[in-house]
Write a protein that holds these residues in place. Structure first.
Motif, PDB file in Angstrom:
ATOM      1  N   LEU A   1      -1.796 -25.355 -63.198  1.00 10.95           N
ATOM      2  CA  LEU A   1      -1.803 -25.283 -61.739  1.00 10.95           C
ATOM      3  C   LEU A   1      -0.980 -24.104 -61.255  1.00 10.95           C
ATOM      4  N   LEU A   2      -1.333 -23.636 -60.078  1.00  7.08           N
ATOM      5  CA  LEU A   2      -0.658 -22.532 -59.419  1.00  7.08           C
ATOM      6  C   LEU A   2      -0.507 -22.909 -57.954  1.00  7.08           C
ATOM      7  N   TRP A   3       0.699 -22.795 -57.391  1.00  6.31           N
ATOM      8  CA  TRP A   3       0.910 -23.108 -55.975  1.00  6.31           C
ATOM      9  C   TRP A   3       1.037 -21.801 -55.229  1.00  6.31           C
ATOM     10  N   THR A   4       0.204 -21.594 -54.222  1.00  6.37           N
ATOM     11  CA  THR A   4       0.258 -20.359 -53.449  1.00  6.37           C
ATOM     12  C   THR A   4       0.227 -20.667 -51.962  1.00  6.37           C
ATOM     13  N   ASN A   5       0.392 -19.628 -51.189  1.00  7.32           N
ATOM     14  CA  ASN A   5       0.273 -19.716 -49.735  1.00  7.32           C
ATOM     15  C   ASN A   5      -0.870 -18.791 -49.340  1.00  7.32           C
ATOM     16  N   ASP A   6      -1.824 -19.304 -48.620  1.00  4.32           N
ATOM     17  CA  ASP A   6      -2.982 -18.519 -48.187  1.00  4.32           C
ATOM     18  C   ASP A   6      -2.536 -17.610 -47.040  1.00  4.32           C
TER      19      ASP A   6
END
Length: 168
Positions: A82-87
């Motif tokens: 998993l990868l957590w990002t901000n759009d």
């Protein structure tokens, strides 16, 4: 062309509008979602190998929470990290109104600025680490470590990237 040149590239499942996210959202049950998304994930994994990630984002959109919960389950089912990002579509929240104006211009004025049906919110600006960490509380406690690990994965990938820009 990309499929022939994937060495060193990282790829992710992307935002709420992506193929994988939409499959997860439209399925009736979580199990059906995982079964429907698995072949797509396998195709991306075949292209990018261990450099493919399933992406989590949280902008307060109810559908995103459904997608994130199913994305976590999909990660467990497939072994894809998993990868957590901000759009992010602009730098600061104050840039939201100018961004709306830019979208209006790009649509050749088909929408009036005050009535434009805009998919982004001020929340789609860059976020600090502290702001990102606060989002963990939007999820059940048993998932907090998984989400924090996905944030660390984002940082790990960022540290591997080398980008230079020469103005001129």
């Amino acid at each position: 062309i990309i499929i022939l040149n994937t060495e060193g590239l990282f790829a992710s499942s992307a935002c709420i509008g992506s193929e994988i996210a939409q499959v997860l959202l439209k399925a009736g049950t979580a199990e059906e979602a995982i079964n429907n998304a698995r072949p797509i994930v396998e195709d991306f994994y075949d292209m990018f190998g261990d450099n493919f990630r399933l992406e989590l984002q949280d902008h307060g959109i109810p559908e995103q929470k459904i997608i994130n919960l199913r994305m976590i389950a999909l990660s467990k089912a497939t072994g894809v990290k998993l990868l957590w990002t901000n759009d992010s579509h602009f730098l600061r929240e104050d840039d939201f109104e100018p961004h709306k104006a830019l979208v209006c211009i790009s649509r050749r004025g088909q929408d009036k600025l005050h009535t434009i049906n805009h998919v982004y919110k001020p929340d789609h600006a860059m976020k600090s680490t502290d702001d990102m960490l606060k989002l963990v509380n939007n999820y059940p406690p048993h998932l907090h470590d998984t989400i924090i690990d996905s944030m660390k994965e984002s940082e790990r990938i960022a540290e591997m990237c080398s980008f230079g820009f020469t103005k001129g």
